[in-house]
Write a protein that holds these residues in place. Structure first.
Motif, PDB file in Angstrom:
ATOM      1  N   THR A  63     -28.956  -1.028 -28.788  1.00 33.42           N
ATOM      2  CA  THR A  63     -29.854  -1.916 -29.541  1.00 33.42           C
ATOM      3  C   THR A  63     -31.319  -1.526 -29.356  1.00 33.42           C
ATOM      4  O   THR A  63     -32.178  -2.007 -30.094  1.00 33.42           O
ATOM      5  CB  THR A  63     -29.661  -3.385 -29.107  1.00 33.42           C
ATOM      6  N   TYR A  64     -31.594  -0.673 -28.379  1.00 31.07           N
ATOM      7  CA  TYR A  64     -32.985  -0.286 -28.104  1.00 31.07           C
ATOM      8  C   TYR A  64     -33.361   0.961 -28.904  1.00 31.07           C
ATOM      9  O   TYR A  64     -33.493   2.065 -28.369  1.00 31.07           O
ATOM     10  CB  TYR A  64     -33.181  -0.060 -26.595  1.00 31.07           C
ATOM     11  N   LYS A  65     -33.492   0.766 -30.197  1.00 35.51           N
ATOM     12  CA  LYS A  65     -33.851   1.853 -31.104  1.00 35.51           C
ATOM     13  C   LYS A  65     -34.891   1.345 -32.094  1.00 35.51           C
ATOM     14  O   LYS A  65     -35.012   0.147 -32.331  1.00 35.51           O
ATOM     15  CB  LYS A  65     -32.617   2.352 -31.866  1.00 35.51           C
ATOM     16  N   ALA A  66     -35.633   2.274 -32.663  1.00 37.58           N
ATOM     17  CA  ALA A  66     -36.562   1.915 -33.735  1.00 37.58           C
ATOM     18  C   ALA A  66     -35.745   1.399 -34.922  1.00 37.58           C
ATOM     19  O   ALA A  66     -34.612   1.852 -35.133  1.00 37.58           O
ATOM     20  CB  ALA A  66     -37.395   3.130 -34.123  1.00 37.58           C
ATOM     21  N   PRO A  67     -36.279   0.468 -35.687  1.00 35.97           N
ATOM     22  CA  PRO A  67     -37.648  -0.049 -35.659  1.00 35.97           C
ATOM     23  C   PRO A  67     -37.861  -1.283 -34.778  1.00 35.97           C
ATOM     24  O   PRO A  67     -38.945  -1.825 -34.743  1.00 35.97           O
ATOM     25  CB  PRO A  67     -37.891  -0.408 -37.131  1.00 35.97           C
ATOM     26  N   THR A  68     -36.807  -1.737 -34.068  1.00 36.11           N
ATOM     27  CA  THR A  68     -36.974  -2.949 -33.250  1.00 36.11           C
ATOM     28  C   THR A  68     -37.541  -2.651 -31.872  1.00 36.11           C
ATOM     29  O   THR A  68     -38.115  -3.528 -31.238  1.00 36.11           O
ATOM     30  CB  THR A  68     -35.632  -3.685 -33.094  1.00 36.11           C
ATOM     31  N   TRP A  69     -37.393  -1.403 -31.405  1.00 35.39           N
ATOM     32  CA  TRP A  69     -37.873  -1.065 -30.064  1.00 35.39           C
ATOM     33  C   TRP A  69     -38.729   0.186 -30.130  1.00 35.39           C
ATOM     34  O   TRP A  69     -38.291   1.232 -30.580  1.00 35.39           O
ATOM     35  CB  TRP A  69     -36.704  -0.840 -29.109  1.00 35.39           C
ATOM     36  N   PHE A  70     -39.962   0.068 -29.657  1.00 32.36           N
ATOM     37  CA  PHE A  70     -40.888   1.205 -29.702  1.00 32.36           C
ATOM     38  C   PHE A  70     -41.311   1.657 -28.314  1.00 32.36           C
ATOM     39  O   PHE A  70     -42.292   2.348 -28.150  1.00 32.36           O
ATOM     40  CB  PHE A  70     -42.133   0.831 -30.523  1.00 32.36           C
ATOM     41  N   GLY A  71     -40.575   1.228 -27.306  1.00 32.14           N
ATOM     42  CA  GLY A  71     -40.928   1.631 -25.951  1.00 32.14           C
ATOM     43  C   GLY A  71     -41.725   0.555 -25.246  1.00 32.14           C
ATOM     44  O   GLY A  71     -42.458  -0.219 -25.853  1.00 32.14           O
ATOM     45  N   GLY A  90     -28.393  -7.845 -18.833  1.00 33.12           N
ATOM     46  CA  GLY A  90     -27.741  -8.361 -20.029  1.00 33.12           C
ATOM     47  C   GLY A  90     -28.643  -8.641 -21.207  1.00 33.12           C
ATOM     48  O   GLY A  90     -28.243  -9.350 -22.137  1.00 33.12           O
ATOM     49  N   TRP A  91     -29.865  -8.059 -21.213  1.00 34.08           N
ATOM     50  CA  TRP A  91     -30.785  -8.325 -22.321  1.00 34.08           C
ATOM     51  C   TRP A  91     -30.637  -7.258 -23.404  1.00 34.08           C
ATOM     52  O   TRP A  91     -30.802  -6.077 -23.139  1.00 34.08           O
ATOM     53  CB  TRP A  91     -32.231  -8.331 -21.814  1.00 34.08           C
ATOM     54  N   GLU A  92     -30.333  -7.680 -24.619  1.00 37.86           N
ATOM     55  CA  GLU A  92     -30.265  -6.767 -25.751  1.00 37.86           C
ATOM     56  C   GLU A  92     -31.482  -6.977 -26.649  1.00 37.86           C
ATOM     57  O   GLU A  92     -32.028  -8.077 -26.735  1.00 37.86           O
ATOM     58  CB  GLU A  92     -28.987  -6.994 -26.557  1.00 37.86           C
ATOM     59  N   CYS A  93     -31.909  -5.915 -27.326  1.00 32.79           N
ATOM     60  CA  CYS A  93     -33.082  -5.992 -28.195  1.00 32.79           C
ATOM     61  C   CYS A  93     -32.680  -6.590 -29.539  1.00 32.79           C
ATOM     62  O   CYS A  93     -31.741  -6.114 -30.186  1.00 32.79           O
ATOM     63  CB  CYS A  93     -33.678  -4.601 -28.382  1.00 32.79           C
ATOM     64  N   VAL A  94     -33.387  -7.637 -29.954  1.00 28.52           N
ATOM     65  CA  VAL A  94     -33.068  -8.297 -31.228  1.00 28.52           C
ATOM     66  C   VAL A  94     -34.185  -8.130 -32.253  1.00 28.52           C
ATOM     67  O   VAL A  94     -33.936  -8.135 -33.457  1.00 28.52           O
ATOM     68  CB  VAL A  94     -32.761  -9.791 -31.013  1.00 28.52           C
ATOM     69  N   LYS A  95     -35.420  -7.998 -31.798  1.00 24.57           N
ATOM     70  CA  LYS A  95     -36.538  -7.725 -32.694  1.00 24.57           C
ATOM     71  C   LYS A  95     -37.697  -7.201 -31.863  1.00 24.57           C
ATOM     72  O   LYS A  95     -37.609  -7.116 -30.640  1.00 24.57           O
ATOM     73  CB  LYS A  95     -36.939  -8.979 -33.470  1.00 24.57           C
ATOM     74  N   TYR A 101     -25.439   6.705 -22.868  1.00 24.07           N
ATOM     75  CA  TYR A 101     -26.024   6.064 -21.691  1.00 24.07           C
ATOM     76  C   TYR A 101     -27.513   5.788 -21.843  1.00 24.07           C
ATOM     77  O   TYR A 101     -28.059   4.935 -21.163  1.00 24.07           O
ATOM     78  CB  TYR A 101     -25.784   6.919 -20.443  1.00 24.07           C
ATOM     79  N   CYS A 102     -28.196   6.539 -22.717  1.00 26.23           N
ATOM     80  CA  CYS A 102     -29.622   6.278 -22.940  1.00 26.23           C
ATOM     81  C   CYS A 102     -29.953   6.153 -24.435  1.00 26.23           C
ATOM     82  O   CYS A 102     -31.118   5.985 -24.803  1.00 26.23           O
ATOM     83  CB  CYS A 102     -30.502   7.353 -22.300  1.00 26.23           C
ATOM     84  N   ALA A 103     -28.914   6.251 -25.282  1.00 24.11           N
ATOM     85  CA  ALA A 103     -29.049   6.048 -26.733  1.00 24.11           C
ATOM     86  C   ALA A 103     -29.955   7.076 -27.406  1.00 24.11           C
ATOM     87  O   ALA A 103     -30.457   6.832 -28.506  1.00 24.11           O
ATOM     88  CB  ALA A 103     -29.546   4.634 -27.046  1.00 24.11           C
ATOM     89  N   ARG A 104     -30.157   8.231 -26.776  1.00 25.67           N
ATOM     90  CA  ARG A 104     -30.919   9.288 -27.436  1.00 25.67           C
ATOM     91  C   ARG A 104     -30.066   9.959 -28.501  1.00 25.67           C
ATOM     92  O   ARG A 104     -28.890  10.249 -28.276  1.00 25.67           O
ATOM     93  CB  ARG A 104     -31.357  10.365 -26.434  1.00 25.67           C
TER      94      ARG A 104
END
Length: 298
Positions: free
Chosen positions: A59-67, A79-84, A213-216
């Motif tokens: 879930t930690y991918k653009a466009p919701t996650w920019f680092g 247990g935290w997932e990226c939602v926006k 493991y790192c979603a790259r």
């Protein structure tokens, strides 16, 4: 009366969750009379649900996650997932946590570090009191995997690589790395798979590399002399490149288990106390929950 009834229902829910948690702990402890036997007989997913970790990391991918200065691995461990953008949600209790940081060019270091420390503290405190993810997850490599488990993982990552030829990409394999052999699989593919990369060829002339493991995810053109670095293309916090107390990465340890050389000391590490101390310190830093920026480092 209605308030009392609501309080009683809430108390009953808390009691049920607490009882379930206690029963889970007790049942784990009674799986065997010996701690060593418990470790061997208990399935790995009972210790750490790696598949759940992989699902959250994706879930930690653009466009919701920019680092962010807080790594996705730290967030996933709780247990935290990226939602926006700048917002994560617990997959268990569904509480929300804001991860926004002030612009470091517009605020003092004390203000920035204070906010960063606040986010780290909230990794636990922002959960509901009864959430089982509040205490964080155990390490991914809690126990040593077996040779069968390691090879099963490698083969699953190679399942879509049958159409890839040996000269489709270039990768440097260190001379001191010995690799297991599989029929029809080149050393190049075996090396990148051992380091945690899926390799696919979605269309002609393009190779896609991905790590769960790192979603790259990286795409390169095939047969153009493009080199792929399976170590440094991981995120710096990726579990596949974690170092143990001897400075040996987890992927190298896995290969040693498969080749039955785990108990042998490689010449690369033996006799180098500085090397071991340096990587032990690096491991502590990477595992730390506080990434504080000092003015002296800028």
């Amino acid at each position: 009366m209605e308030v009392d009834s609501a309080n009683n229902r809430h108390a009953a829910v808390l009691k049920r969750k607490a009882t379930d948690s206690i029963n889970e702990v007790l049942s784990f402890g009674q799986s065997s009379s010996s701690p060593q036997k418990r470790t061997k007989k208990t399935p790995l997913h009972k210790i750490r649900d790696v598949e759940a970790y992989k699902k959250i990391i994706k879930t930690y991918k653009a466009p919701t996650w920019f680092g962010c200065a807080v790594s996705p691995r730290d967030l996933a461990d709780y247990g935290w997932e990226c939602v926006k953008k700048d917002c994560v949600k617990c997959v268990e209790c569904e509480e929300l946590l804001c991860t926004s940081l002030p612009n470091i060019c517009k605020v003092s270091f004390n203000v920035y570090n204070s906010r960063l420390q606040e986010i780290h503290d909230q990794l636990s405190s922002a959960h509901r009191t009864t959430c089982k993810l509040r205490t964080g997850a155990p390490p991914i490599r809690f126990t040593e995997p077996t040779s069968k488990e390691i090879m099963s993982g490698i083969q699953s990552r190679l399942s879509d690589s049958k159409s890839i030829e040996d000269d489709d990409f270039v990768v440097h394999i260190p001379s001191d790395v010995n690799l297991p052999k599989l029929e029809g699989i080149s050393d190049r593919l075996m090396y990148v798979a051992a380091l945690g990369w899926h390799v696919t060829k979605p269309r002609r002339g393009t190779l896609m590399f991905g790590c769960d493991y790192c979603a790259r995810e990286l795409a390169i053109r095939s047969r153009c002399g493009n080199g792929f670095d399976p170590i440094h293309n991981h995120e710096r916090w990726c579990p596949r490149i974690d170092m143990d107390e001897h400075g040996e990465p987890s992927w190298q340890s896995d290969i040693s288990i498969v080749l039955n050389t785990k108990n042998r000391v490689s010449h690369r590490y033996s006799g180098s106390s500085i090397f071991k101390e340096a990587y032990a310190a690096r491991r502590l830093i990477d595992s730390s929950l506080s990434t504080i920026i000092s003015p002296n480092l800028l």
